[in-house]
Design a protein around this motif. Structure first.
Motif, PDB file in Angstrom:
ATOM      1  N   UNK A 150      44.902  37.550  45.180  1.00 19.33           N
ATOM      2  CA  UNK A 150      43.602  37.742  44.523  1.00 19.33           C
ATOM      3  C   UNK A 150      42.924  36.393  44.294  1.00 19.33           C
ATOM      4  N   UNK A 151      43.655  35.431  43.758  1.00 17.92           N
ATOM      5  CA  UNK A 151      43.098  34.098  43.522  1.00 17.92           C
ATOM      6  C   UNK A 151      42.793  33.396  44.837  1.00 17.92           C
ATOM      7  N   UNK A 152      43.638  33.579  45.823  1.00 17.45           N
ATOM      8  CA  UNK A 152      43.400  32.964  47.133  1.00 17.45           C
ATOM      9  C   UNK A 152      42.077  33.466  47.718  1.00 17.45           C
ATOM     10  N   UNK A 153      41.820  34.766  47.610  1.00 17.91           N
ATOM     11  CA  UNK A 153      40.546  35.309  48.114  1.00 17.91           C
ATOM     12  C   UNK A 153      39.362  34.731  47.355  1.00 17.91           C
ATOM     13  N   UNK A 154      39.492  34.603  46.017  1.00 19.43           N
ATOM     14  CA  UNK A 154      38.402  34.040  45.220  1.00 19.43           C
ATOM     15  C   UNK A 154      38.108  32.587  45.595  1.00 19.43           C
ATOM     16  N   UNK A 155      39.137  31.865  46.016  1.00 18.20           N
ATOM     17  CA  UNK A 155      38.966  30.479  46.440  1.00 18.20           C
ATOM     18  C   UNK A 155      38.563  30.357  47.905  1.00 18.20           C
ATOM     19  N   UNK A 156      38.505  31.480  48.602  1.00 19.97           N
ATOM     20  CA  UNK A 156      38.129  31.468  50.014  1.00 19.97           C
ATOM     21  C   UNK A 156      39.263  31.086  50.943  1.00 19.97           C
ATOM     22  N   UNK A 157      40.474  31.258  50.493  1.00 19.95           N
ATOM     23  CA  UNK A 157      41.650  30.920  51.305  1.00 19.95           C
ATOM     24  C   UNK A 157      42.210  32.198  51.916  1.00 19.95           C
ATOM     25  N   UNK A 158      42.377  32.190  53.230  1.00 18.93           N
ATOM     26  CA  UNK A 158      42.949  33.341  53.933  1.00 18.93           C
ATOM     27  C   UNK A 158      44.425  33.061  54.181  1.00 18.93           C
ATOM     28  N   UNK A 159      45.277  33.871  53.607  1.00 17.97           N
ATOM     29  CA  UNK A 159      46.715  33.716  53.799  1.00 17.97           C
ATOM     30  C   UNK A 159      47.131  34.609  54.965  1.00 17.97           C
ATOM     31  N   UNK A 160      47.773  34.046  55.968  1.00 18.39           N
ATOM     32  CA  UNK A 160      48.175  34.840  57.137  1.00 18.39           C
ATOM     33  C   UNK A 160      49.106  35.993  56.748  1.00 18.39           C
ATOM     34  N   UNK A 161      48.971  37.081  57.453  1.00 13.94           N
ATOM     35  CA  UNK A 161      49.786  38.263  57.160  1.00 13.94           C
ATOM     36  C   UNK A 161      51.273  37.990  57.373  1.00 13.94           C
ATOM     37  N   UNK A 162      51.614  37.070  58.271  1.00 12.76           N
ATOM     38  CA  UNK A 162      53.026  36.755  58.492  1.00 12.76           C
ATOM     39  C   UNK A 162      53.660  36.147  57.239  1.00 12.76           C
ATOM     40  N   UNK A 163      52.886  35.385  56.479  1.00 16.94           N
ATOM     41  CA  UNK A 163      53.398  34.811  55.230  1.00 16.94           C
ATOM     42  C   UNK A 163      53.433  35.872  54.142  1.00 16.94           C
ATOM     43  N   UNK A 164      52.421  36.723  54.100  1.00 16.53           N
ATOM     44  CA  UNK A 164      52.392  37.795  53.106  1.00 16.53           C
ATOM     45  C   UNK A 164      53.577  38.748  53.268  1.00 16.53           C
ATOM     46  N   UNK A 165      53.975  38.980  54.515  1.00 16.27           N
ATOM     47  CA  UNK A 165      55.103  39.876  54.762  1.00 16.27           C
ATOM     48  C   UNK A 165      56.431  39.251  54.331  1.00 16.27           C
ATOM     49  N   UNK A 166      56.519  37.935  54.358  1.00 18.49           N
ATOM     50  CA  UNK A 166      57.760  37.250  53.965  1.00 18.49           C
ATOM     51  C   UNK A 166      57.865  37.068  52.453  1.00 18.49           C
ATOM     52  N   UNK A 167      56.757  37.210  51.746  1.00 18.17           N
ATOM     53  CA  UNK A 167      56.762  36.963  50.301  1.00 18.17           C
ATOM     54  C   UNK A 167      57.559  38.031  49.567  1.00 18.17           C
ATOM     55  N   UNK A 168      58.236  37.607  48.507  1.00 18.86           N
ATOM     56  CA  UNK A 168      58.974  38.544  47.673  1.00 18.86           C
ATOM     57  C   UNK A 168      58.032  39.327  46.750  1.00 18.86           C
ATOM     58  N   UNK A 169      56.933  38.653  46.365  1.00 21.60           N
ATOM     59  CA  UNK A 169      55.973  39.301  45.473  1.00 21.60           C
ATOM     60  C   UNK A 169      54.569  38.857  45.862  1.00 21.60           C
ATOM     61  N   UNK A 170      53.663  39.827  46.022  1.00 22.05           N
ATOM     62  CA  UNK A 170      52.261  39.551  46.330  1.00 22.05           C
ATOM     63  C   UNK A 170      51.417  40.161  45.218  1.00 22.05           C
ATOM     64  N   UNK A 171      50.581  39.328  44.599  1.00 21.65           N
ATOM     65  CA  UNK A 171      49.697  39.787  43.534  1.00 21.65           C
ATOM     66  C   UNK A 171      48.326  40.024  44.138  1.00 21.65           C
ATOM     67  N   UNK A 172      47.857  41.274  44.052  1.00 22.27           N
ATOM     68  CA  UNK A 172      46.523  41.599  44.593  1.00 22.27           C
ATOM     69  C   UNK A 172      45.538  41.846  43.514  1.00 22.27           C
TER      70      UNK A 172
END
Length: 67
Positions: free
Chosen positions: A45-67
């Motif tokens: 959520x904060x990454x989107x507000x800052x205009x940062x696109x996190x690749x889906x490959x990293x999101x899939x490896x994360x233990x916890x994703x806050x949306x």
């Protein structure tokens, strides 16, 4: 993003140490252990507000994703 120690795992290991001490082991004789389990948390959520696109490959490896 945050990459650090998994505190639940760490607390479980501490309980094992306490158990050994209460059963009579000397604390000085117990081995020193380092954390073995780590956690990757991403605040998307904060990454989107800052205009940062996190690749889906990293999101899939994360233990916890806050949306």
């Amino acid at each position: 993003m945050s990459y650090g120690v998994d505190f639940l795992d760490l607390f479980a290991r501490v309980a094992g140490y306490v158990d050994k001490i209460l059963k009579g082991a000397k604390p000085a004789d117990l081995p020193i252990e380092q954390p073995t389990k780590f956690e990757l948390a991403i605040n998307n959520k904060t990454a989107r507000l800052l205009g940062i696109k996190i690749p889906s490959s990293i999101l899939l490896r994360a233990d916890r994703v806050i949306d």
